[in-house]
Design an enzyme around this catalytic site. Structure first.
Site, PDB file in Angstrom:
ATOM      1  N   ARG A 101      54.332  27.525  47.325  1.00 19.06           N
ATOM      2  CA  ARG A 101      54.729  28.595  48.497  1.00 19.06           C
ATOM      3  C   ARG A 101      53.759  28.558  49.489  1.00 19.06           C
ATOM      4  NH1 ARG A 101      50.977  30.771  47.506  1.00 19.06           N
ATOM      5  NH2 ARG A 101      51.474  32.322  49.182  1.00 19.06           N
ATOM      6  N   GLY A 102      54.008  29.140  50.304  1.00 20.96           N
ATOM      7  CA  GLY A 102      53.080  29.336  51.392  1.00 20.96           C
ATOM      8  C   GLY A 102      53.399  28.457  52.449  1.00 20.96           C
ATOM      9  N   ASP A 125      54.086  33.066  58.472  1.00 26.51           N
ATOM     10  CA  ASP A 125      55.141  32.014  58.227  1.00 26.51           C
ATOM     11  C   ASP A 125      55.588  31.525  59.556  1.00 26.51           C
ATOM     12  OD1 ASP A 125      54.954  33.788  55.479  1.00 26.51           O
ATOM     13  OD2 ASP A 125      56.014  31.774  55.126  1.00 26.51           O
TER      14      ASP A 125
HETATM   15  O1  MRU Z   1      56.740  34.316  49.778  1.00 24.09           O
HETATM   16  P1  MRU Z   1      55.542  33.346  50.119  1.00 24.09           P
HETATM   17  O2  MRU Z   1      54.546  33.349  48.760  1.00 24.09           O
HETATM   18  O3  MRU Z   1      55.832  31.641  50.287  1.00 24.09           O
HETATM   19  O4  MRU Z   1      54.759  33.952  51.245  1.00 24.09           O
HETATM   20  C1  MRU Z   1      53.657  33.565  51.731  1.00 24.09           C
HETATM   21  C2  MRU Z   1      53.044  34.273  52.746  1.00 24.09           C
HETATM   22  O5  MRU Z   1      53.640  35.190  53.333  1.00 24.09           O
HETATM   23  C3  MRU Z   1      51.871  33.726  53.181  1.00 24.09           C
HETATM   24  O6  MRU Z   1      51.207  34.757  54.077  1.00 24.09           O
HETATM   25  C4  MRU Z   1      52.132  32.689  54.541  1.00 24.09           C
HETATM   26  O7  MRU Z   1      53.036  31.747  54.277  1.00 24.09           O
HETATM   27  C5  MRU Z   1      51.004  31.867  54.976  1.00 24.09           C
HETATM   28  S1  MRU Z   1      50.166  31.030  53.900  1.00 24.09           S
HETATM   29  C6  MRU Z   1      49.053  30.003  54.788  1.00 24.09           C
END
Ligand code: MRU
Length: 351
Positions: free
Chosen positions: A48-49, A239
């Site tokens: 994720r991220g 994102d």
């Molecule tokens: O649902 P996730 O865990 O994928 O959400 C991730 C985030 O909101 C992060 O802050 C974002 O992707 C930036 S990661 C460098």
């Protein structure tokens, strides 16, 4: 800067990832051998991220063309189209995922005069390039962000925008790692990040591993800490960032930005250019992922709400650009007013 986590790696035609659903209890690596494995790992948040999603999706497409018994060019481009469509459907918000898919399609099209085997080689090189660019971006984000961190600062972050979200040392956490390496005396407050606790489980895990002074708080405590003058700056990841600076990030980010503005605390977004979607004018055009109700009604499989309750579970929210003090990118720190000018940094055909 030391990289202490190997979030993903390409080894012997397999994508190896750390299974983030098992952290912090278990540090376990799994191998993804097909595009379906990659789809499932993204959907279930094993990986994720935003930047990590872009890298994983690109390797997913590579796996699909590598594993198919391709007879001719027509078949190759059919598979490429199908797998691009398929992987684009797993999570809608992080722009990096679509950016990665586009990069692989562009490289295939640019080399369409070659044989499928040769195109696949080019695609593999492109995946490695995306992976390495992300490492480099995180180092530049660290350097640029470090310029605004002073010794003694107490920084609040939300969700996980660290090494676990990239192939490098992260986005929001990257300047923090560098500031600590430069012996700046900093403290990091980490929102637990309901519903699925990326802050508590992942950010605390990696900050502790790096020996950073960090304190875990519940999401609803940020306002009180700000009122007590215990937060000097907020840094989160992103994102997807629209042309006017509106930014999608983990649900709860918008509330923190509003609180930060009220308390006159600078609120920064750290993100690589691969998270900027220059094709959309504002956050109204960003699709926000809705996730299943169990993420809210249950914690670690235990029900914490009555049965059959109505649940609303958006995974992200949109923070208006004007609430963001600056965007810390690999090219410098920019105001929301200057985002449109960043298109010049995107390479030919890489949009
Ligand atoms: O649902 P996730 O865990 O994928 O959400 C991730 C985030 O909101 C992060 O802050 C974002 O992707 C930036 S990661 C460098």
């Amino acid at each position: 800067m030391k990289q202490i986590i190997k979030t993903l790696s390409w080894e012997k035609d397999k994508l190896k990832i750390i299974d983030q659903t098992l952290l912090p209890e278990k540090e376990e690596y799994i191998e993804l051998c097909t595009i379906e494995d990659v789809f499932d790992a993204i959907k279930t948040l094993k990986i994720r991220g935003a930047p990590a999603l872009g890298i994983a999706a690109s390797y997913g497409i590579l796996l699909s063309v590598k594993k198919a018994k391709i007879k001719d060019k027509e078949m190759f481009f059919n598979i490429l189209e199908k797998s691009s469509h398929y992987i684009s459907g797993c999570r809608p918000t992080a722009y990096n995922l679509f950016y990665g898919v586009k990069r692989l399609n562009n490289i295939a099209l640019r080399n369409r005069h070659l044989s499928p085997e040769k195109i696949i080689k080019k695609m593999e090189q492109e995946c490695r390039k995306i992976f390495n660019e992300d490492i480099k971006s995180s180092i530049s984000i660290a350097r640029n962000g470090n310029t605004i961190i002073k010794s003694g600062m107490r920084i609040l972050t939300h969700c996980n925008a660290g090494g676990l979200a990239t192939s490098g040392i992260g986005t929001a956490l990257a300047p923090i790692y560098l500031a600590a390496e430069k012996h700046k005396n900093i403290e990091v407050f980490v929102d637990e990040t309901r519903p699925i606790l990326q802050g508590a489980r992942l950010t605390m895990w990696e900050l502790k591993k790096a020996g950073i002074n960090c304190t875990l708080i519940c999401d609803n405590m940020a306002g009180f800490l700000m009122q007590q003058k215990r937060i000097d700056m907020v840094i989160t990841g992103a994102d997807r960032i629209a042309k006017n600076g509106d930014t999608a990030n983990k649900i709860g980010t918008y509330s923190i930005a509003v609180l930060a503005r009220f308390h006159r605390i600078p609120f920064y977004i750290a993100a690589p250019l691969s998270s900027f979607d220059f094709s959309i004018q504002s956050g109204n055009e960003i699709p926000v992922e809705q996730r299943n109700k169990e993420e809210i009604t249950h914690i670690k499989g235990i029900r914490v709400a009555p049965e059959d309750v109505n649940v609303y579970n958006p995974a992200f929210d949109i923070t208006p650009g004007r609430l963001i003090s600056g965007f810390i990118t690999e090219k410098g720190i920019f105001s929301y007013r200057d985002i449109a000018s960043l298109t010049e940094y995107r390479g030919r055909g890489n949009l």
